[in-house]
Design an enzyme around this catalytic site. Structure first.
Site, mmCIF file in Angstrom:
data_model
loop_
_atom_site.group_PDB
_atom_site.id
_atom_site.type_symbol
_atom_site.label_atom_id
_atom_site.label_comp_id
_atom_site.label_asym_id
_atom_site.label_seq_id
_atom_site.Cartn_x
_atom_site.Cartn_y
_atom_site.Cartn_z
ATOM 1 N N HIS A 1 1.906 6.938 2.149
ATOM 2 C CA HIS A 1 0.814 7.924 2.137
ATOM 3 C C HIS A 1 0.540 8.427 3.544
ATOM 4 C CE1 HIS A 1 -1.336 4.346 3.498
ATOM 5 N NE2 HIS A 1 -2.327 5.125 3.903
ATOM 6 N N GLU B 1 -5.632 6.090 11.819
ATOM 7 C CA GLU B 1 -5.879 4.759 11.236
ATOM 8 C C GLU B 1 -5.642 3.699 12.306
ATOM 9 O OE1 GLU B 1 -4.056 3.979 7.442
ATOM 10 O OE2 GLU B 1 -3.363 2.002 8.060
ATOM 11 N N HIS C 1 3.008 6.792 6.459
ATOM 12 C CA HIS C 1 3.139 5.367 6.767
ATOM 13 C C HIS C 1 3.103 4.483 5.531
ATOM 14 C CE1 HIS C 1 -1.163 6.495 7.147
ATOM 15 N NE2 HIS C 1 -1.403 5.322 6.600
ATOM 16 N N HIS D 1 -3.020 10.675 5.802
ATOM 17 C CA HIS D 1 -4.416 11.127 5.641
ATOM 18 C C HIS D 1 -4.908 11.909 6.840
ATOM 19 C CE1 HIS D 1 -4.704 7.228 7.626
ATOM 20 N NE2 HIS D 1 -4.269 6.641 6.522
ATOM 21 N N GLU E 1 -10.710 5.593 1.546
ATOM 22 C CA GLU E 1 -9.356 5.142 1.191
ATOM 23 C C GLU E 1 -8.932 5.740 -0.151
ATOM 24 O OE1 GLU E 1 -6.845 3.942 3.405
ATOM 25 O OE2 GLU E 1 -6.330 2.925 1.548
ATOM 26 N N ARG F 1 0.911 -1.143 0.000
ATOM 27 C CA ARG F 1 0.000 0.000 0.000
ATOM 28 C C ARG F 1 0.941 1.181 0.000
ATOM 29 N NH1 ARG F 1 -2.212 4.261 -0.236
ATOM 30 N NH2 ARG F 1 -4.193 4.896 0.737
HETATM 31 MN MN MN Z 1 -3.356 4.732 5.735
#
Ligand code: MN
Ligand code: MN
Length: 421
Positions: free
Chosen positions: A131, A137, A176, A133, A199, A128
């Site tokens: 990124h 999380e 992360h 946000h 997401e 993943r």
């Molecule tokens: Mn994340």
């Protein structure tokens, strides 16, 4: 006659089908002596057993088989309730080379304004993308193994491996990564304390690069223009890679060892921790800021209810509850004033929602362990047990309210057991 009434009311729907005409006749005969509410209830019961509940048109048998209470609620249900149920198996998967993601947010479960959830799969080695946000999380590993990294704003770095039953927390805005490890990557549930989170709306490293003038990138990195030739031109999001051959310790040493190591722990072993409460009916493991200090905005409980057992009648005084069902079968009734109660069934991969302070229970309706997560947008897990409350009140007060005599009251569990047999 009242005993017969009560008995019929608490029966499960499958049991109720087999109650013959005798109880129907008894219920009908009793209508004259009952309150208006009890009459309605008895009338509903009668209707369920006669031709009134027949459904000669079409039915989605597969859906009905999984959701008997949702379709034909117990007669104690009444009124209207906000949506309480959704399923990850109804939301589209975004599939990319290396894995997939899909989400149950306020868009499909509009009552859940405080929490949104994402279910993601990464094959072995797949990433993943790096990124960050706007929401914290919180993640629970459902399958396999993964390596996670998160950097604190002071430049110290956390690197850790997680396996099924472990969780991680990344604070809002902290950058992360997640990478699937061998032998078969990972699948996990992400929980965000923000109902409209998506997401698809995260800050991706690749997109920032693509939207920054080349001369700014060369100046920022201190690099020649030629060094930027291989920058991705599209978002990476989920993409394949090679599973790391380094151990976590080797990774930590490579980036600078103790000098740059995070003082905070961002992973936690939830499934393998000692139960917070273990009873004959099951187990509850609570994780919040008290035993996992970095989890400041999400509190949770991993609940196991054995066959025949029940998560007791309770409510949460501070927050709404967002549930994810991991295994088994359940039914839950949520009570909310004035006069509203709604019962629904829950199966693995379903999401449940309970408004803040609304009374509820969760009953194991299958023949295997029921396993689910209760999550809250809060620093603390808090619940109030009805049994506990009744046993802390002076006996006379309980008798005056519920009609139980002193001996009867003593049979009610005095402590908060969480899960009953
Ligand atoms: Mn994340
Ligand atoms: Mn609850």
């Amino acid at each position: 006659m009242k005993d017969e009434q009560d008995q019929v009311i608490v029966e499960s729907p499958s049991r109720r089908k087999f109650l013959g005409a005798s109880s129907v006749a008894l219920a009908a005969a009793a209508l004259g002596g009952l309150t208006v509410e009890a009459q309605q209830r008895a009338s509903t019961q009668k209707a369920e057993h006669d031709h009134s509940s027949s459904d000669p048109g079409q039915e989605n048998k597969a859906l009905l088989a999984e959701n008997p209470n949702s379709n034909m609620p117990p007669p104690t249900d009444h009124g209207d309730m906000v949506p309480l149920w959704y399923s990850f198996d109804l939301v589209k998967k975004r599939v990319e080379e290396g894995g997939w993601t899909h989400e149950v947010t306020q868009r499909v479960l509009p009552s859940s304004k405080d929490v949104a959830g994402v279910n993601m799969r990464l094959t072995a080695g797949s990433y993943r993308e790096l990124h960050w946000h706007t929401a914290d999380e919180w993640a629970y590993v459902l399958y396999g193994n993964a390596r996670v990294t998160v950097m604190n704003p002071d430049g110290t770095m956390f690197i850790g491996d997680v396996s099924e039953g472990d969780l991680w927390v990344f604070p809002a805005g902290f950058p992360h990564s997640i990478q699937g490890l061998g032998p078969d990557g990972t699948e996990f549930l992400l929980v965000f304390p923000q109902g409209m989170f998506s997401e698809d709306g995260t800050f991706l490293l690749s997109e920032w690069m693509a939207h920054t003038p080349t001369e700014v990138l060369t100046k920022n990195f201190g690099l020649d223009k030629a060094a930027l030739d291989k920058l991705p031109t599209d978002a990476l999001y989920i993409f394949p890679g090679d599973a790391p051959t380094n151990t976590v310790e080797q990774d930590k040493a490579e980036i600078g060892g103790e000098r740059v190591a995070s003082r905070y722990q961002y992973t936690f072993k939830l499934k393998s921790m000692t139960p917070t409460k273990a009873t004959a009916g099951g187990e509850v493991r609570v994780v919040d800021s008290r035993n996992f200090p970095t989890s400041k905005n999400i509190a949770a409980a991993l609940v196991i209810v054995k066959p025949g057992g029940m998560r007791e009648l309770h409510w949460h005084p501070h927050a709404s509850e967002w549930q994810f069902y991991i295994a088994g079968k359940a039914r839950m009734t949520v009570f909310f004033p004035v006069d509203n109660a709604r019962t629904m069934d829950f199966n693995a991969n379903d999401v449940g929602y309970v408004p803040a302070v609304a009374g509820h229970y969760i009953e194991n309706t299958g023949d295997t362990d029921l396993v689910f997560l209760e999550t809250f947008a809060s620093d603390l897990f808090l619940d109030v047990s009805l049994n506990n409350w009744l046993r802390r009140l002076p006996t006379k007060m309980v008798t005056d309210h519920l009609g139980f005599d002193a001996d009867t009251i003593k049979k009610i569990p005095a402590d908060k057991l969480e899960v009953l047999k």
